[in-house]
Design a protein around this motif. Structure first.
Motif, PDB file in Angstrom:
ATOM      1  N   GLN A 199       0.840  -1.189   0.000  1.00 16.28           N
ATOM      2  CA  GLN A 199       0.000   0.000   0.000  1.00 16.28           C
ATOM      3  C   GLN A 199       0.878   1.243   0.000  1.00 16.28           C
ATOM      4  O   GLN A 199       1.869   1.319   0.732  1.00 16.28           O
ATOM      5  CB  GLN A 199      -0.913   0.025   1.220  1.00 16.28           C
ATOM      6  N   ILE A 200       0.499   2.214  -0.816  1.00 16.07           N
ATOM      7  CA  ILE A 200       1.236   3.475  -0.857  1.00 16.07           C
ATOM      8  C   ILE A 200       0.270   4.610  -1.153  1.00 16.07           C
ATOM      9  O   ILE A 200      -0.655   4.470  -1.954  1.00 16.07           O
ATOM     10  CB  ILE A 200       2.376   3.426  -1.918  1.00 16.07           C
ATOM     11  N   HIS A 201       0.476   5.733  -0.458  1.00 16.57           N
ATOM     12  CA  HIS A 201      -0.326   6.938  -0.670  1.00 16.57           C
ATOM     13  C   HIS A 201       0.550   7.934  -1.430  1.00 16.57           C
ATOM     14  O   HIS A 201       1.574   8.379  -0.908  1.00 16.57           O
ATOM     15  CB  HIS A 201      -0.767   7.542   0.670  1.00 16.57           C
ATOM     16  N   ILE A 202       0.153   8.275  -2.634  1.00 15.09           N
ATOM     17  CA  ILE A 202       0.952   9.150  -3.495  1.00 15.09           C
ATOM     18  C   ILE A 202       0.200  10.466  -3.691  1.00 15.09           C
ATOM     19  O   ILE A 202      -0.998  10.484  -3.984  1.00 15.09           O
ATOM     20  CB  ILE A 202       1.212   8.501  -4.868  1.00 15.09           C
ATOM     21  N   GLY A 203       0.921  11.566  -3.521  1.00 20.66           N
ATOM     22  CA  GLY A 203       0.355  12.876  -3.796  1.00 20.66           C
ATOM     23  C   GLY A 203       1.028  13.484  -5.012  1.00 20.66           C
ATOM     24  O   GLY A 203       2.185  13.180  -5.315  1.00 20.66           O
ATOM     25  N   ALA A 204       0.311  14.338  -5.708  1.00 21.32           N
ATOM     26  CA  ALA A 204       0.895  15.016  -6.868  1.00 21.32           C
ATOM     27  C   ALA A 204       0.209  16.351  -7.063  1.00 21.32           C
ATOM     28  O   ALA A 204      -1.011  16.474  -6.871  1.00 21.32           O
ATOM     29  CB  ALA A 204       0.753  14.171  -8.133  1.00 21.32           C
ATOM     30  N   GLU A 251       3.018  -2.547 -13.294  1.00 17.92           N
ATOM     31  CA  GLU A 251       3.715  -3.600 -14.055  1.00 17.92           C
ATOM     32  C   GLU A 251       4.727  -4.318 -13.169  1.00 17.92           C
ATOM     33  O   GLU A 251       4.857  -5.542 -13.226  1.00 17.92           O
ATOM     34  CB  GLU A 251       4.418  -2.964 -15.261  1.00 17.92           C
ATOM     35  N   ALA A 252       5.430  -3.537 -12.323  1.00 15.48           N
ATOM     36  CA  ALA A 252       6.417  -4.138 -11.418  1.00 15.48           C
ATOM     37  C   ALA A 252       5.749  -4.844 -10.245  1.00 15.48           C
ATOM     38  O   ALA A 252       6.235  -5.890  -9.790  1.00 15.48           O
ATOM     39  CB  ALA A 252       7.366  -3.054 -10.908  1.00 15.48           C
ATOM     40  N   LEU A 253       4.633  -4.257  -9.745  1.00  8.81           N
ATOM     41  CA  LEU A 253       3.932  -4.807  -8.578  1.00  8.81           C
ATOM     42  C   LEU A 253       2.438  -4.880  -8.892  1.00  8.81           C
ATOM     43  O   LEU A 253       1.671  -3.975  -8.544  1.00  8.81           O
ATOM     44  CB  LEU A 253       4.177  -3.925  -7.343  1.00  8.81           C
ATOM     45  N   PRO A 254       1.992  -5.936  -9.568  1.00  4.88           N
ATOM     46  CA  PRO A 254       0.577  -6.019  -9.985  1.00  4.88           C
ATOM     47  C   PRO A 254      -0.424  -5.911  -8.837  1.00  4.88           C
ATOM     48  O   PRO A 254      -1.560  -5.478  -9.035  1.00  4.88           O
ATOM     49  CB  PRO A 254       0.493  -7.398 -10.663  1.00  4.88           C
ATOM     50  N   ASP A 255      -0.012  -6.280  -7.619  1.00  3.91           N
ATOM     51  CA  ASP A 255      -0.928  -6.234  -6.470  1.00  3.91           C
ATOM     52  C   ASP A 255      -0.820  -4.935  -5.671  1.00  3.91           C
ATOM     53  O   ASP A 255      -1.357  -4.828  -4.564  1.00  3.91           O
ATOM     54  CB  ASP A 255      -0.655  -7.416  -5.533  1.00  3.91           C
ATOM     55  N   ALA A 256      -0.126  -3.958  -6.223  1.00  2.00           N
ATOM     56  CA  ALA A 256       0.055  -2.688  -5.504  1.00  2.00           C
ATOM     57  C   ALA A 256      -1.299  -2.047  -5.212  1.00  2.00           C
ATOM     58  O   ALA A 256      -2.209  -2.050  -6.047  1.00  2.00           O
ATOM     59  CB  ALA A 256       0.916  -1.738  -6.334  1.00  2.00           C
ATOM     60  N   ASN A 257      -1.397  -1.496  -4.000  1.00  3.46           N
ATOM     61  CA  ASN A 257      -2.611  -0.787  -3.577  1.00  3.46           C
ATOM     62  C   ASN A 257      -2.259   0.692  -3.477  1.00  3.46           C
ATOM     63  O   ASN A 257      -1.600   1.115  -2.527  1.00  3.46           O
ATOM     64  CB  ASN A 257      -3.084  -1.336  -2.233  1.00  3.46           C
ATOM     65  N   VAL A 258      -2.682   1.477  -4.456  1.00  5.01           N
ATOM     66  CA  VAL A 258      -2.254   2.870  -4.564  1.00  5.01           C
ATOM     67  C   VAL A 258      -3.426   3.805  -4.290  1.00  5.01           C
ATOM     68  O   VAL A 258      -4.494   3.672  -4.889  1.00  5.01           O
ATOM     69  CB  VAL A 258      -1.684   3.170  -5.968  1.00  5.01           C
TER      70      VAL A 258
END
Length: 311
Positions: A98-103, A121-128
């Motif tokens: 899990q990662i919280h990204i701001g932009a 693509e690198a982490l198909p199960d990523a929770n963004v």
């Protein structure tokens, strides 16, 4: 007969969170909105914390709260404690990706999507989780530990540096632009057919309506520092909240605009908008990566850093 020893209650994370919110927002009412607590609960938590520390943190002047000199060192420690508690609370979620990204707006709308595609693509199960707003709002979320890492167009304020790390990411160029064959330019500007752009002096630009982003955006910060300071006698400056709205208003020939080259690239290639070069003006800027010093740098965090550094 032994004298009874008064045992004060322990400091709680709630009290620290309330204090940090009041410190950042400047009032108990805004803190109550931010934390979804009643104003009386916020006031009580602050009073309990001051009693436990046996020192004032704010000076009450009427309905206003002014920071006491004691407040800042406590704020720094409280931020670190809250950051550590979040690291513990969300440890397994981080391990699961899990990662919280701001932009900030331009990056979030035009540059971040292909980078996120590489992350998936690198982490198909990523929770963004994503948060897109202007630079000032995004940096505020980083300060409050609501975002793991942010990509912003503007330099964080000097006051943010106490809790925020920053790293130069890449460069971008802002462009002054106009509708092709704009009524504002046909009589005053020279047209460079080889470069497919108009050319203006600063004095000529000052007489034309200019549409810019709102205060608080990274784009506006650069425009203020590198363009508007050369236009003290500008006749018409119009602030617009969204880049797309600004671009559409320029397309309707309401005036000239100034945005990142990424925002208007498709229209420049289609020929509906054209660049306006202003003599002596350089609108190159740096984009920044920012994160809280207390934020846990998980494996997915490191993967995302690798992607955006080389993507």
């Amino acid at each position: 007969m032994k004298k009874a020893i008064q045992v004060l209650p322990k400091i709680t994370l709630k009290q620290l969170a309330v204090f940090v919110s009041i410190y950042q927002t400047g009032s108990t009412s805004r803190a109550s909105e931010e934390l979804h607590l009643s104003q009386s609960a916020v006031s009580s938590a602050l009073t309990e914390l001051e009693a436990r520390l046996q020192m004032p943190l704010f000076e009450r002047v009427g309905r206003r709260l002014n920071q006491h000199p004691n407040a800042h060192p406590v704020y720094v420690q409280a931020q670190a404690i809250l950051g550590q508690s979040l690291t513990l609370e969300y440890y397994y979620k981080y391990q699961a990706g899990q990662i919280h990204i701001g932009a900030s707006t331009t990056i979030g709308n035009y540059v971040l999507p292909p980078l996120l595609a590489k992350l998936y693509e690198a982490l198909p199960d990523a929770n963004v989780d994503m948060y897109i707003a202007n630079t000032q709002e995004v940096v505020s979320e980083v300060e409050q530990l609501n975002i793991d890492i942010a990509l912003v167009e503007g330099m964080p304020r000097p006051t943010d540096m106490k809790v925020i790390e920053q790293r130069a990411w890449r460069t971008d160029t802002l462009m002054v632009f106009a509708k092709r064959d704009s009524k504002w330019l046909t009589e005053v500007a020279a047209y460079n057919h080889d470069g497919d752009c108009y050319q203006l002096t600063v004095e000529q630009l000052a007489k034309l309506p200019l549409l810019v982003r709102e205060a608080g955006s990274g784009t506006r910060q650069i425009i203020d520092e590198q363009l508007l300071q050369h236009l003290p006698d500008a006749e018409t400056i119009i602030a617009i909240q969204q880049s797309e709205a600004l671009k559409n208003m320029v397309s309707a020939d309401i005036g000239l605009g100034c945005l990142s080259q990424h925002v208007i690239q498709a229209e420049l290639e289609a020929g509906t908008l054209v660049q306006v070069k202003v003599a002596g003006i350089d609108l190159t800027r740096t984009w920044w990566l920012v994160w809280h010093k207390s934020r846990h740098q998980s494996p997915i965090w490191q993967t995302f850093i690798d992607i955006i550094q080389h993507g």
